[in-house]
Write a protein that holds these residues in place. Structure first.
Motif, PDB file in Angstrom:
ATOM      1  N   PRO A  67      65.981 -64.919  63.235  1.00 38.10           N
ATOM      2  CA  PRO A  67      65.406 -64.815  64.574  1.00 38.10           C
ATOM      3  C   PRO A  67      63.899 -64.655  64.625  1.00 38.10           C
ATOM      4  CG  PRO A  67      66.459 -62.756  63.949  1.00 38.10           C
ATOM      5  CD  PRO A  67      66.790 -63.743  62.870  1.00 38.10           C
ATOM      6  N   THR A  74      60.220 -65.824  63.767  1.00 38.60           N
ATOM      7  CA  THR A  74      59.425 -66.976  63.332  1.00 38.60           C
ATOM      8  C   THR A  74      57.931 -66.663  63.338  1.00 38.60           C
ATOM      9  OG1 THR A  74      59.430 -67.831  65.597  1.00 38.60           O
ATOM     10  CG2 THR A  74      61.144 -68.641  64.108  1.00 38.60           C
ATOM     11  N   ASP A  75      57.573 -65.424  63.660  1.00 34.78           N
ATOM     12  CA  ASP A  75      56.171 -64.993  63.678  1.00 34.78           C
ATOM     13  C   ASP A  75      55.770 -64.612  62.249  1.00 34.78           C
ATOM     14  OD1 ASP A  75      53.719 -63.758  63.951  1.00 34.78           O
ATOM     15  OD2 ASP A  75      54.287 -62.555  65.683  1.00 34.78           O
ATOM     16  N   SER A  80      69.511 -59.171  68.125  1.00 35.63           N
ATOM     17  CA  SER A  80      69.339 -60.547  67.655  1.00 35.63           C
ATOM     18  C   SER A  80      70.602 -61.044  66.962  1.00 35.63           C
ATOM     19  CB  SER A  80      68.143 -60.640  66.692  1.00 35.63           C
ATOM     20  OG  SER A  80      66.926 -60.348  67.345  1.00 35.63           O
ATOM     21  N   ASN A 106      64.430 -65.707  68.144  1.00 40.97           N
ATOM     22  CA  ASN A 106      63.918 -67.058  68.353  1.00 40.97           C
ATOM     23  C   ASN A 106      64.646 -68.012  67.420  1.00 40.97           C
ATOM     24  OD1 ASN A 106      62.389 -69.252  69.123  1.00 40.97           O
ATOM     25  ND2 ASN A 106      60.670 -68.746  67.771  1.00 40.97           N
ATOM     26  N   SER A 159      65.857 -71.676  66.775  1.00 47.83           N
ATOM     27  CA  SER A 159      65.512 -73.011  67.254  1.00 47.83           C
ATOM     28  C   SER A 159      66.749 -73.881  67.443  1.00 47.83           C
ATOM     29  CB  SER A 159      64.523 -73.681  66.292  1.00 47.83           C
ATOM     30  OG  SER A 159      65.034 -73.678  64.962  1.00 47.83           O
TER      31      SER A 159
END
Length: 470
Positions: free
Chosen positions: A252, A254-255, A332, A353, A355
């Motif tokens: 989850p 992606t930073d 998440s 996050n 995708s």
């Protein structure tokens, strides 16, 4: 020349037999590594050679003292003479008890404290005449000893683990010498005890509860435990774990300022993913098969909404699962399994996050048994979590559960009509739990598992493969 045809057909068959659609028994037959060789692959969090000597979670214990109302004992695991130590209700009503609670301690390995916590919560529920609670319920807290910090405290046949938190991942013990048994196997053995109708003729429900470090083991156990016995219903509760075992390589976060897969090569190694997982004493399956087990069982994920401190596991492998806070990692996770299963659950406002996750609805039919209960005022505290109204319901209710906190804008959607999964799973633990929305209950799902199709060359080669293996 006599073997030319069989060998040629065997060569054609191997790719199909060893592929992801092959039956598990056939795939395992072709794996060249022995179980002991697989066990040599350590999980990413407890491999000291990777992470250094600072990874020494846990505390040394003094003299073993069983809390009032309990006794300290050992239970056989497997057939090699090994045992798991445990705190146990001192005078259990074995003939009439209908419920048992296996309470897994946290990272400090204080089984005595966790036995007392669960016993107090049970006593409070009995005093309040909470619906469905059995006053004769039995409480057990297994003790996962450390060979580093508990020398002299465990018996010669009792299981103990080298790294102090290896038991959390379901890793193998290193004591007694030569054992290959894991903490997963130990929990399986405890459930088998209560499934013995000659000893517990009235037993109907066994609940496996873990919080924090115990929640880590509880989550993994819900995925990889052997099929539960047919005569008892098993509920798996994991509360506020620092990490979960992801079934795919997706994450989850992606930073890259928080964590990055590029600089975290072990992010998908076992305990965080299934790479290198050695299996249990009953065998090794694929991540898809473990996912199907997890979603078809009566699993409750309990989350304290105030559990936001940067505590617990802060390695990059865990950070990729939702950042610093255990709360965000577990919310998440809820989003992840629902997206994998393609449920109708409203995921508005949940972190994560993702995708493009694969579509595993062929395993779920769009419905999962897992439920999420979020306790709005609870921090990272097992007693606080399970003494709450929501925590009590997770422990003692047999039907619908309160969902607790949900994000602003979240709506409870109607259950999606069950579609027949491509590969059905027999599960006695899914009764009253399979639903698309937390708090809704439905019937159990069962059916005969369908073997994947294999190619003509594979089918022709099977008799010759048997000849070659003799």
């Amino acid at each position: 020349m006599r073997l030319a045809l069989p060998l040629a057909l065997f060569a054609l068959a191997v790719p199909a037999l060893a592929g992801p659609s092959a039956p598990p028994a056939v795939r395992q037959m072709l794996v060249p590594r022995s179980r002991s060789q697989r066990l040599a692959v350590r999980d990413a969090s407890t491999d000291m050679s990777k992470l250094g000597p600072e990874n020494t979670e846990g505390e040394a214990h003094g003299e073993i003292r069983a809390p009032s109302g309990s006794r300290f004992t050992s239970v056989p695991v497997g057939s090699g003479g090994e045992e798991i130590a445990a705190y146990w209700t001192r005078n259990p009503a074995n003939d009439t008890a209908t419920q048992a609670y296996i309470m897994i301690h946290g990272k400090l390995r204080d089984g005595d404290g966790y036995w007392s916590t669960m016993n107090s919560i049970l006593a409070s529920a009995v005093k309040d005449d909470y619906p469905g609670v059995d006053e004769n319920a039995i409480v057990i807290a297994p003790q996962f000893f450390s060979t580093l910090l508990n020398q002299g405290q465990y018996g010669e046949s009792e299981l103990a683990w080298d790294d102090t938190n290896a038991w959390q991942a379901g890793d193998p013990a290193n004591h007694p010498a030569g054992t290959t048994l894991t903490s997963i196997d130990a929990l399986d053995a405890l459930i088998d005890v209560f499934a013995d109708a000659s000893r517990y003729p009235a037993m109907r429900n066994v609940t496996v509860v873990g919080h924090g470090g115990g929640g880590q083991l509880g989550q993994r156990y819900a995925s990889v435990a052997k099929p539960p016995p047919s005569n008892v219903h098993v509920r798996y509760i994991h509360g506020d774990p620092s990490s979960c075992a992801y079934f795919t390589e997706d994450r989850p976060v992606t930073d890259i300022s928080i964590a990055s897969k590029v600089t975290c090569p072990t992010y998908n190694d076992w305990r965080y993913g299934f790479k290198g997982f050695a299996g249990t004493s009953v065998g090794l399956k694929t991540p898809r098969e473990y996912f199907q087990q997890y979603i078809s069982r009566d699993v409750v994920s309990v989350v304290g909404y105030q559990d936001t401190d940067a505590g617990g596991d802060q390695y990059c492998m865990a950070l990729l699962q939702g950042g610093e806070a255990r709360r965000d990692r577990n919310l998440s996770w809820w989003k992840y399994i629902n997206m994998l299963a393609k449920t109708n659950e409203d995921l508005t406002g949940f972190p994560g996050n993702f995708s493009a996750l694969p579509d595993w609805s062929d395993l779920s039919g769009g419905i999962i048994g897992t439920r999420l209960v979020v306790i709005e005022d609870a921090d990272h505290d097992a007693e606080e979590v399970f003494s709450s109204a929501e925590g009590r319901a997770a422990l003692f209710d047999t039907g619908s559960l309160p969902v607790g906190w949900r994000p602003s804008g979240w709506r409870q959607r109607p259950a999606r009509k069950l579609k027949s999964p491509a590969t059905a799973t027999n599960s006695s633990s899914a009764a009253g739990a399979r639903s698309t929305t937390a708090g809704a209950s439905g019937g159990a799902s069962s059916g005969a598992a369908k073997l994947p199709a294999v190619g003509v060359a594979s089918l022709l080669a099977l008799p010759f493969l048997g000849m070659l293996l003799l």
